[in-house]
Scaffold this motif. Sequence first.
Motif, PDB file in Angstrom:
ATOM      1  N   SER A  56       9.572  -5.105  -7.866  1.00 54.43           N
ATOM      2  CA  SER A  56      10.798  -4.994  -8.649  1.00 54.43           C
ATOM      3  C   SER A  56      11.961  -5.607  -7.881  1.00 54.43           C
ATOM      4  CB  SER A  56      11.084  -3.531  -8.994  1.00 54.43           C
ATOM      5  OG  SER A  56      11.067  -2.722  -7.843  1.00 54.43           O
ATOM      6  N   PRO A  57      13.053  -5.934  -8.557  1.00 53.89           N
ATOM      7  CA  PRO A  57      14.182  -6.599  -7.890  1.00 53.89           C
ATOM      8  C   PRO A  57      14.745  -5.836  -6.699  1.00 53.89           C
ATOM      9  CG  PRO A  57      14.412  -6.748 -10.278  1.00 53.89           C
ATOM     10  CD  PRO A  57      13.255  -5.835 -10.009  1.00 53.89           C
ATOM     11  N   ASP A  58      14.562  -4.512  -6.684  1.00 54.09           N
ATOM     12  CA  ASP A  58      15.090  -3.734  -5.555  1.00 54.09           C
ATOM     13  C   ASP A  58      14.160  -3.741  -4.353  1.00 54.09           C
ATOM     14  OD1 ASP A  58      13.020  -2.166  -6.455  1.00 54.09           O
ATOM     15  OD2 ASP A  58      14.217  -0.345  -6.745  1.00 54.09           O
ATOM     16  N   GLY A  59      13.049  -4.504  -4.424  1.00 52.33           N
ATOM     17  CA  GLY A  59      12.130  -4.606  -3.298  1.00 52.33           C
ATOM     18  C   GLY A  59      10.989  -3.615  -3.334  1.00 52.33           C
ATOM     19  N   ALA A  60      10.954  -2.741  -4.319  1.00 58.24           N
ATOM     20  CA  ALA A  60       9.863  -1.768  -4.419  1.00 58.24           C
ATOM     21  C   ALA A  60       8.572  -2.460  -4.845  1.00 58.24           C
ATOM     22  CB  ALA A  60      10.217  -0.667  -5.408  1.00 58.24           C
ATOM     23  N   VAL A  61       7.458  -1.941  -4.365  1.00 58.04           N
ATOM     24  CA  VAL A  61       6.133  -2.454  -4.728  1.00 58.04           C
ATOM     25  C   VAL A  61       5.439  -1.419  -5.606  1.00 58.04           C
ATOM     26  CG1 VAL A  61       3.873  -3.150  -3.850  1.00 58.04           C
ATOM     27  CG2 VAL A  61       5.938  -3.827  -2.617  1.00 58.04           C
ATOM     28  N   TRP A  62       4.887  -1.899  -6.720  1.00 57.19           N
ATOM     29  CA  TRP A  62       4.138  -1.059  -7.647  1.00 57.19           C
ATOM     30  C   TRP A  62       2.673  -1.475  -7.616  1.00 57.19           C
ATOM     31  CZ3 TRP A  62       6.524   2.339 -11.393  1.00 57.19           C
ATOM     32  CH2 TRP A  62       7.936   2.309 -11.392  1.00 57.19           C
ATOM     33  N   ARG A  63       1.769  -0.503  -7.548  1.00 56.84           N
ATOM     34  CA  ARG A  63       0.339  -0.773  -7.609  1.00 56.84           C
ATOM     35  C   ARG A  63      -0.329   0.206  -8.565  1.00 56.84           C
ATOM     36  NH1 ARG A  63      -3.026   0.236  -3.652  1.00 56.84           N
ATOM     37  NH2 ARG A  63      -4.450  -1.413  -4.337  1.00 56.84           N
ATOM     38  N   THR A  67      -8.647   5.395  -8.702  1.00 54.51           N
ATOM     39  CA  THR A  67      -9.005   6.186  -7.532  1.00 54.51           C
ATOM     40  C   THR A  67     -10.202   7.081  -7.855  1.00 54.51           C
ATOM     41  OG1 THR A  67      -7.738   8.194  -7.984  1.00 54.51           O
ATOM     42  CG2 THR A  67      -6.508   6.301  -7.124  1.00 54.51           C
ATOM     43  N   PRO A  68     -10.787   7.734  -6.857  1.00 50.47           N
ATOM     44  CA  PRO A  68     -11.864   8.689  -7.139  1.00 50.47           C
ATOM     45  C   PRO A  68     -11.426   9.829  -8.047  1.00 50.47           C
ATOM     46  CG  PRO A  68     -11.845   8.116  -4.820  1.00 50.47           C
ATOM     47  CD  PRO A  68     -10.616   7.511  -5.412  1.00 50.47           C
ATOM     48  N   ALA A  69     -10.106  10.091  -8.109  1.00 49.74           N
ATOM     49  CA  ALA A  69      -9.584  11.156  -8.966  1.00 49.74           C
ATOM     50  C   ALA A  69      -9.164  10.642 -10.337  1.00 49.74           C
ATOM     51  CB  ALA A  69      -8.393  11.834  -8.287  1.00 49.74           C
ATOM     52  N   GLY A  70      -9.213   9.333 -10.545  1.00 50.47           N
ATOM     53  CA  GLY A  70      -8.812   8.762 -11.817  1.00 50.47           C
ATOM     54  C   GLY A  70      -7.719   7.726 -11.642  1.00 50.47           C
ATOM     55  N   PRO A  71      -7.214   7.175 -12.755  1.00 49.38           N
ATOM     56  CA  PRO A  71      -6.179   6.141 -12.678  1.00 49.38           C
ATOM     57  C   PRO A  71      -4.900   6.681 -12.053  1.00 49.38           C
ATOM     58  CG  PRO A  71      -7.150   6.239 -14.889  1.00 49.38           C
ATOM     59  CD  PRO A  71      -7.620   7.447 -14.145  1.00 49.38           C
ATOM     60  N   GLY A  72      -4.230   5.817 -11.322  1.00 51.67           N
ATOM     61  CA  GLY A  72      -2.963   6.209 -10.722  1.00 51.67           C
ATOM     62  C   GLY A  72      -2.068   5.024 -10.483  1.00 51.67           C
ATOM     63  N   THR A  73      -0.784   5.269 -10.487  1.00 50.61           N
ATOM     64  CA  THR A  73       0.220   4.246 -10.200  1.00 50.61           C
ATOM     65  C   THR A  73       1.029   4.696  -8.991  1.00 50.61           C
ATOM     66  OG1 THR A  73       0.399   3.591 -12.518  1.00 50.61           O
ATOM     67  CG2 THR A  73       2.236   3.005 -11.077  1.00 50.61           C
ATOM     68  N   LEU A  74       1.265   3.799  -8.069  1.00 50.09           N
ATOM     69  CA  LEU A  74       2.031   4.092  -6.859  1.00 50.09           C
ATOM     70  C   LEU A  74       3.210   3.140  -6.762  1.00 50.09           C
ATOM     71  CD1 LEU A  74       2.176   5.643  -4.092  1.00 50.09           C
ATOM     72  CD2 LEU A  74       0.855   3.738  -3.131  1.00 50.09           C
ATOM     73  N   LYS A  75       4.378   3.694  -6.536  1.00 49.34           N
ATOM     74  CA  LYS A  75       5.584   2.899  -6.276  1.00 49.34           C
ATOM     75  C   LYS A  75       6.030   3.196  -4.855  1.00 49.34           C
ATOM     76  CE  LYS A  75      10.432   2.301  -7.620  1.00 49.34           C
ATOM     77  NZ  LYS A  75      11.555   2.863  -8.425  1.00 49.34           N
TER      78      LYS A  75
END
Length: 323
Positions: A56-63, A67-75
């Motif tokens: 994102s424009p503020d430099g944050a990384v999204w992935r 996972t073994p526990a299910g879908p996930g999003t990390l910022k």
Amino acid sequence: MAGRYAPRPRSPIPAQASGPRSVARTRTWTPPWPLDVPLVLSPLRRGPGDPTFRTSPDGAVWRASRTPAGPGTLKVAVRGGRVEAEAWGPGADWLLDGLPSLLGADDDPSLFTPRHRLLAATLRRRPGLRLGRSGLVLESLIPSILEQKVTTDEAYGSWRVLVRRFGEPAPGPNDRLYVMPEPRTWALIPSWEWHRANVDAKRSATILRAVRVARRLEEAATMPPDQAQQRLELIPGIGPWTSAEVVQRTNGAPDAVTVGDYHLPSIVGHALADNRAADDAAMLELLTPYAGQRHRATRLILLSGHTPPRRAPRMTPRNITTL
């Protein structure tokens, strides 16, 4: 630490986003060394249009990960030297638990001694470089298989098509992210869909063999890198090039050298010995002083930008969808 993943209301959805709603979980972590988050996580990105990876424009990384526990999003973002992370979905806690490892907490750059001025200079310019551990094998293995014997642009395009077509929208507020398909979904992709994604039968067959034993392959993320490579190479179609590309990302392997690469030997040869005609054997000889840290050495060489000038046109991408 108890309570470190306290739920809180989901961050406001950006004007352009309307993704699946869930509650964000948070974690903060202060690394005791310089950290360049985009640099550390960049090997996990498969091209500028990777549906599982955004900045994102503020430099944050999204992935977005499965996972073994299910879908996930990390910022992940760094604010004043402190890492601030948010995660969504069933895999949120798994992603937050692995945050330090993902950002290189298990890596030890002090074991590397630069013996060439180019490496020493690059190391000074990139103090925030660490080798991270994603702990997720299939999310690195499948795109690495797609990159076998084709241009990176071809492989990136195939990855985009397959993830968007057969994956699912990622949890959380970023509606541009997708989670890659689960193993069963990969196994059920029909032959004509591989063809439409510009993936030949050899690569698709290798992926199908891998997803059938996905659980056993995921265990490789907890093994020593050499044993992890041996486990991966039990699958026909997965050789040293592919296994090295995977354990570099999943295990943070500092010595996993990519052999069999079309460009790397000439880049290493040019950087360390002014020999752009170097082959794998010559590259490995040049990297001998860095035994135990050869992947880190090649990563620094690539980051230096000291690559041989091109003497021939780029390889023409193939498009099997027209056949």
